[in-house]
Design an enzyme around this catalytic site. Structure first.
Site, mmCIF file in Angstrom:
data_model
loop_
_atom_site.group_PDB
_atom_site.id
_atom_site.type_symbol
_atom_site.label_atom_id
_atom_site.label_comp_id
_atom_site.label_asym_id
_atom_site.label_seq_id
_atom_site.Cartn_x
_atom_site.Cartn_y
_atom_site.Cartn_z
ATOM 1 N N ARG A 7 0.850 -1.196 0.000
ATOM 2 C CA ARG A 7 0.000 0.000 0.000
ATOM 3 C C ARG A 7 0.885 1.246 0.000
ATOM 4 O O ARG A 7 2.076 1.150 0.269
ATOM 5 C CB ARG A 7 -0.933 0.004 1.211
ATOM 6 C CG ARG A 7 -0.192 0.074 2.521
ATOM 7 C CD ARG A 7 -1.157 0.161 3.694
ATOM 8 N NE ARG A 7 -0.418 0.094 4.934
ATOM 9 C CZ ARG A 7 -0.974 0.056 6.131
ATOM 10 N NH1 ARG A 7 -2.280 0.054 6.250
ATOM 11 N NH2 ARG A 7 -0.237 0.011 7.206
ATOM 12 N N ASN A 12 -5.442 7.410 4.150
ATOM 13 C CA ASN A 12 -5.104 6.760 5.416
ATOM 14 C C ASN A 12 -3.671 7.088 5.772
ATOM 15 O O ASN A 12 -2.763 6.841 4.976
ATOM 16 C CB ASN A 12 -5.250 5.239 5.300
ATOM 17 C CG ASN A 12 -5.126 4.559 6.645
ATOM 18 O OD1 ASN A 12 -5.962 4.762 7.519
ATOM 19 N ND2 ASN A 12 -4.077 3.785 6.826
ATOM 20 N N GLU A 13 -3.477 7.670 6.936
ATOM 21 C CA GLU A 13 -2.134 7.951 7.438
ATOM 22 C C GLU A 13 -1.213 8.461 6.327
ATOM 23 O O GLU A 13 -0.233 7.795 5.950
ATOM 24 C CB GLU A 13 -1.535 6.717 8.102
ATOM 25 C CG GLU A 13 -2.242 6.332 9.374
ATOM 26 C CD GLU A 13 -1.527 5.229 10.138
ATOM 27 O OE1 GLU A 13 -0.743 4.486 9.521
ATOM 28 O OE2 GLU A 13 -1.770 5.104 11.347
ATOM 29 N N GLU A 28 -7.459 5.112 15.455
ATOM 30 C CA GLU A 28 -6.959 3.734 15.564
ATOM 31 C C GLU A 28 -6.117 3.605 16.815
ATOM 32 O O GLU A 28 -5.324 4.499 17.129
ATOM 33 C CB GLU A 28 -6.011 3.387 14.405
ATOM 34 C CG GLU A 28 -6.620 3.306 13.053
ATOM 35 C CD GLU A 28 -5.549 2.959 12.001
ATOM 36 O OE1 GLU A 28 -4.517 2.343 12.359
ATOM 37 O OE2 GLU A 28 -5.738 3.331 10.842
ATOM 38 N N HIS A 53 -2.237 -9.106 13.513
ATOM 39 C CA HIS A 53 -2.520 -7.873 14.266
ATOM 40 C C HIS A 53 -3.787 -8.108 15.084
ATOM 41 O O HIS A 53 -4.760 -8.679 14.595
ATOM 42 C CB HIS A 53 -2.733 -6.733 13.265
ATOM 43 C CG HIS A 53 -2.664 -5.363 13.873
ATOM 44 N ND1 HIS A 53 -3.620 -4.880 14.751
ATOM 45 C CD2 HIS A 53 -1.758 -4.367 13.729
ATOM 46 C CE1 HIS A 53 -3.289 -3.646 15.112
ATOM 47 N NE2 HIS A 53 -2.162 -3.309 14.515
HETATM 48 C C1 GLA Z 1 -1.771 1.846 10.696
HETATM 49 C C2 GLA Z 1 -2.759 1.767 9.557
HETATM 50 C C3 GLA Z 1 -3.704 0.618 9.638
HETATM 51 C C4 GLA Z 1 -3.004 -0.614 10.128
HETATM 52 C C5 GLA Z 1 -2.361 -0.305 11.462
HETATM 53 C C6 GLA Z 1 -1.687 -1.499 12.093
HETATM 54 O O1 GLA Z 1 -2.163 2.636 11.720
HETATM 55 O O2 GLA Z 1 -3.509 2.944 9.402
HETATM 56 O O3 GLA Z 1 -4.259 0.397 8.362
HETATM 57 O O4 GLA Z 1 -2.037 -0.969 9.208
HETATM 58 O O5 GLA Z 1 -1.369 0.660 11.268
HETATM 59 O O6 GLA Z 1 -1.147 -1.186 13.325
#
Ligand code: GLA
Length: 676
Positions: free
Chosen positions: A112, A150-151, A309, A360
Site C-alpha cells: 500500500r 489513510n495515514e 486507531e 494484528h
Molecule cells: C496503521 C494503519 C492501519 C493498520 C495499522 C496497524 O495505523 O492505518 O491500516 O495498518 O497501522 O497497526
C-alpha cells in the site's frame, strides 16, 4: 472541532473491512457490533481495487450493501476515500507513478502507499474515485464523516523521482519568489561548490557519499509535508462540494518518528482532527506516550479530537509485538478520552485471516467471542456509553510545551555535534515529570501569539527558531511569564544558519547566558552536578561551555572538563524568569528543577495523587470530569466529590480507584476556564 460528529456521545468502533469476508459474516458483524455498542466504523479504506475494477468503471454494489446494512443496524459510517492503496491496474498503466527511494530504486506495487505523491496520474486517479464515491454516497443516511486516505506519508512521505524533482523546484520557486540567489543564500551553496545557476540543476536530496546540505534537506521535508497536504485538500474539496455538511478527517500519526509531517500546517485544514496511536513494545511506560500524544493532538485540534486507531492487543509491525496486560487496553482507551478524545476506535473490527496484518490484534480476535479481548471490548463499549456527557469538554492548561516539526527535522539532520539528539525523546523527558505530577499541559507552536494564558512555557528542544518566535517567547518573559529552554536551542534560524555571537543564539539575551562551545557526551557517559540540585545529581547526553551574562547559576558541573561551569541557570528578565538547561539532568533532578519552576510560577497539579495514578481533568460547561487512572496496579483513594460515572455511584469525600482500573468523577465546576 470545527464540525460536530453526528454520532451521539463518545463514538466507538474501528476500521471495518467486510470486503475481506463472505457476506454471511457481515450479519454476525452487525450483531456483535451492536452487542459491543459500536456506533461508528471506518469503511472502504483499502477498497479501491474492488470499487474501481478498471479505469473509470465503478462497482459500488458491495459498498451499497455494506452502508445499507450499517444504517439498518444504527451504525454510522466514516467512509474512506480508498486512495492509500491504488490497484495493480493503475500501476500497469502508470509505472511512472511508482515511488523512487533515496538511492534511485523504484519500489513495486503489491502493498500500500506505493505511489509518488507528486504523480499527476495518481492525483487524477485519486480524485476520480473520490468524486465517484462522493457523488454516490453524499446523501447516504449512514454517512457521518469522510475518512480521507489513510495515514498520509506512513510509507511514502518522500519520493525522489524526476517528477518529484519537478514538483520540488516548483515549490522552491514559490518559497524563494523565483529568485535563485535567495535560494543559494538560504542553502549556503557557496559551501562545497553547491551553487546553482539554473533551477533545473536542483534535485531532491538523493543519496550522496558525504553529508547532505542541511538547508536543502530541511526544505525537502517541508516540501514533502506540503505535497501530501495538497493531496489531502484536493480530495477534501471534492468531498465538500458533494456533501458540505459532512466533516472530513484524515488520521494523523503524531508519535511517528520517521518522515513526520508538519501537523501544525495540516490541522486547520481538517474538519475534525483524528489520530492513530500505537504503543511501542520497548517503551517501559507507554502510558506516558498515550498522554503526551493525546495532549499534542488536543492542542493541534484546539479541543476534542477522535482516536481513529489503536490496538486491543499486539500489533504486527515491531520486531517483537507485546500483547497488552490485564486492563491495559481499557486504561489506554480511557486515557485517550481523558486527554480529549471524543471517539475511540481500533484497527480493526475483525482480525484478518489473510494478508500482511493477519497477526494484528482486533476487536473481534481470531478466537472469536470466547476471548479476553472480546469481553474487554464489550466492557469498554459500556464504559464509553457511561461517559457520553464528557463529550465536548476540554482541558485548559497553565503549562505549554513548544513542539515544532521544523525544529525536529533540523535537529535530526545528520550534521550535528551529536547524532544522539532525538526531538521526541527530549520533549518526552520534560513531559514525564509533569505527567507524574498531574499537571495539565498544552503543546504550542513556537510562534503562538496568545502566550499570556500560560504561566510556564517549556521549550525542551528548539534547535531551529525564527526571529518572530524567539521574540515572542522573550516578550512573554518580559511581561512576567516563566520560560525554560533546553540545550542546543535557538542555535539556527529557519534556514539552518547558525546564529553567530554565541549560543544559545536566539535566546542568549532572555536567558542571560553566553555559550561558546558544545561538549556533547558519548553514549553512556555522565557528569556530576552540584548546586541547588539533589545530592548525587548527574547529567548526560550534552554539556556546553557557557558563562553567566546576567543569569544566576542554579547548578554547575561537579566534575569532568567543564567542572565549575554553569549547567542550569535562572535569569530574571523584565517581570519574568527564564531558565536554561544547558545539559540533560537525570530524571529525578529534572523533575526537581521543573517542580521548582512550577511552584515559582504558581502552577498546581490537578490533584495530589500517589505515584502511578494519572490524573487529568476535562472541563465541560456544567461540570468538570476528573479522570483517575491506576497504572501501578495498587489502587488508591483520592479526594473527590460528585458522581463516579463508570459505576454511577455518588462520591463523598473520596473515590476509590480500583487496582489497575479507572475512575471518572463528575465534579462541580472548579477548574479554571480559558476566557475566549
Ligand atoms: C496503521 C494503519 C492501519 C493498520 C495499522 C496497524 O495505523 O492505518 O491500516 O495498518 O497501522 O497497526
Amino acid at each position: 472541532m470545527k464540525h460536530t460528529l453526528s454520532v451521539p456521545g463518545i463514538a466507538y468502533g474501528g476500521d471495518y473491512n467486510p470486503e475481506q469476508w463472505p457476506e454471511e459474516v457481515w450479519v454476525e458483524d452487525m450483531r456483535l457490533m451492536r452487542e459491543a455498542g459500536v456506533n461508528l466504523v471506518s469503511v472502504g479504506i483499502f477498497s479501491w481495487a474492488l470499487l474501481e475494477p478498471s479505469e473509470g468503471r465503478f462497482d459500488f454494489s458491495r459498498m451499497d450493501r455494506i452502508l445499507d446494512l450499517l444504517h439498518e443496524n444504527g451504525i454510522a459510517a466514516d467512509l474512506a476515500t480508498p486512495t492509500a492503496a491504488p490497484p495493480a491496474w493503475f500501476f500497469r498503466a502508470h509505472p511512472e507513478a511508482l515511488p523512487v527511494d533515496e538511492s534511485g530504486r523504484t519500489l513495486s506495487y503489491g502493498s500500500r502507499q506505493t505511489f509518488c505523491p507528486s504523480s499527476p496520474a495518481y492525483r487524477t486517479a485519486a480524485l476520480r474515485i473520490t468524486r465517484a464515491l462522493a457523488e454516490r454516497y453524499a446523501g447516504h443516511p449512514a454517512l457521518a464523516m469522510w475518512h480521507v486516505h489513510n495515514e498520509y506519508g506512513c510509507h511514502n512521505a518522500a519520493c525522489y523521482c524526476d517528477t518529484s524533482a519537478v514538483a520540488f523546484r516548483r515549490w522552491l520557486r514559490t518559497r524563494y519568489a523565483d529568485d535563485l540567489d535567495r535560494l543559494n543564500d538560504a542553502w549556503g551553496t557557496t559551501f562545497w561548490s553547491q551553487w546553482y545557476y539554473d533551477w533545473d540543476e536542483i534535485l531532491p536530496p538523493r543519496a550522496t557519499g558525504a553529508d547532505p546540505n542541511p538547508a536543502h534537506r530541511l526544505d525537502w521535508r517541508r516540501f514533502c509535508s506540503d505535497e501530501l497536504l495538497a493531496l489531502f485538500t484536493a480530495e477534501r474539496d471534492v468531498l465538500r462540494r458533494a456533501a458540505p455538511d459532512v466533516p472530513a478527517t484524515t488520521n494523523f500519526m503524531v508519535n511517528f518518528s520517521v518522515d513526520a509531517l508538519d501537523y501544525w500546517r495540516w490541522a486547520p485544514e481538517l474538519d475534525i482532527v483524528s489520530n492513530d496511536h500505537y504503543l511501542r513494545s520497548t517503551d517501559p511506560e507507554p502510558e506516558i506516550d498515550v498522554a503526551l500524544c493525546g495532549d499534542l493532538v488536543r492542542s493541534l485540534a484546539g479541543g476534542p479530537w477522535l482516536l481513529m486507531e489503536h490496538s486491543t492487543g499486539a500489533v504486527n509491525w515491531q520486531p517483537v509485538n507485546r500483547a497488552k496486560g490485564p486492563g491495559e487496553m481499557r486504561r489506554n482507551a480511557l486515557a485517550h478520552v481523558a486527554h480529549g478524545a471524543d471517539g475511540i476506535a481500533f484497527f480493526q473490527w475483525r482480525a484478518a485471516k489473510a494478508g500482511a496484518e493477519q497477526w494484528h490484534s482486533a476487536m473481534l480476535p481470531h478466537a472469536g467471542t470466547d476471548s479476553r479481548i472480546w469481553r474487554d471490548v464489550v466492557r469498554l463499549g459500556a464504559d464509553l456509553r457511561a461517559l457520553a456527557e464528557v463529550r465536548g469538554s476540554t482541558s485548559p492548561a497553565r503549562v505549554a510545551v513548544v513542539w515544532d516539526w521544523n525544529a525536529r527535522w533540523a535537529l535530526e539532520l545528520p550534521c550535528q555535534p551529536s547524532r544522539e539528539l532525538r526531538f521526541a525523546d527530549l520533549v518526552r523527558r520534560w513531559y514525564e515529570p509533569l505527567w507524574r505530577a498531574g499537571v495539565a499541559v498544552d503543546f504550542i507552536r513556537p510562534d503562538t501569539p496568545d502566550l499570556d494564558r500560560y504561566r510556564l512555557v517549556l521549550a525542551p528542544s528548539l534547535y531551529l527558531v525564527d526571529d518572530t518566535a524567539a521574540a515572542g517567547l522573550a516578550e512573554f518573559v518580559e511581561r512576567g511569564g516563566t520560560l525554560a529552554v533546553g540545550f542546543h536551542s535557538g542555535a539556527v534560524d529557519e534556514n539552518c544558519h547558525v546564529r553567530l555571537g554565541g549560543y544559545p543564539g536566539a535566546f542568549r539575551e532572555v536567558l542571560g547566558v553566553h555559550g561558546d562551545e558544545p561538549f556533547p557526551l558519548l553514549p553512556g557517559d555522565s557528569v556530576g552536578l552540584a548546586g541547588q540540585v539533589p545530592p548525587d545529581a548527574t547529567a548526560g547526553l550534552w554539556t556546553e561551555h557557557i558563562r553567566l551574562a546576567g543569569a544566576e547559576s542554579v547548578a554547575r558541573y561537579a566534575d569532568g572538563v567543564l567542572a565549575g561551569v554553569p549547567a542550569i541557570t535562572r535569569h530574571s528578565y523584565g517581570s519574568g524568569t527564564a531558565w536554561y538547561l544547558a545539559t540533560q539532568p537525570d530524571p529525578a533532578t529534572l523533575a526537581a528543577v521543573l517542580e521548582r519552576m512550577r511552584q515559582e510560577a504558581g502552577v498546581r497539579p490537578e490533584r495530589e495523587v500517589p505515584p502511578g495514578i494519572e490524573v487529568v481533568r476535562r472541563c465541560g460547561t456544567d461540570a468538570d470530569y476528573l479522570f483517575l487512572i491506576d497504572h501501578a496496579g495498587q489502587g488508591a483513594e483520592i479526594p473527590a466529590d460528585g458522581v463516579e460515572l463508570l459505576t454511577g455511584k455518588p462520591v463523598t469525600g473520596s473515590v476509590s480507584v480500583p487496582e489497575g482500573g479507572v475512575a471518572v468523577v463528575r465534579e462541580p465546576v472548579t477548574g479554571f476556564r480559558i476566557k475566549k
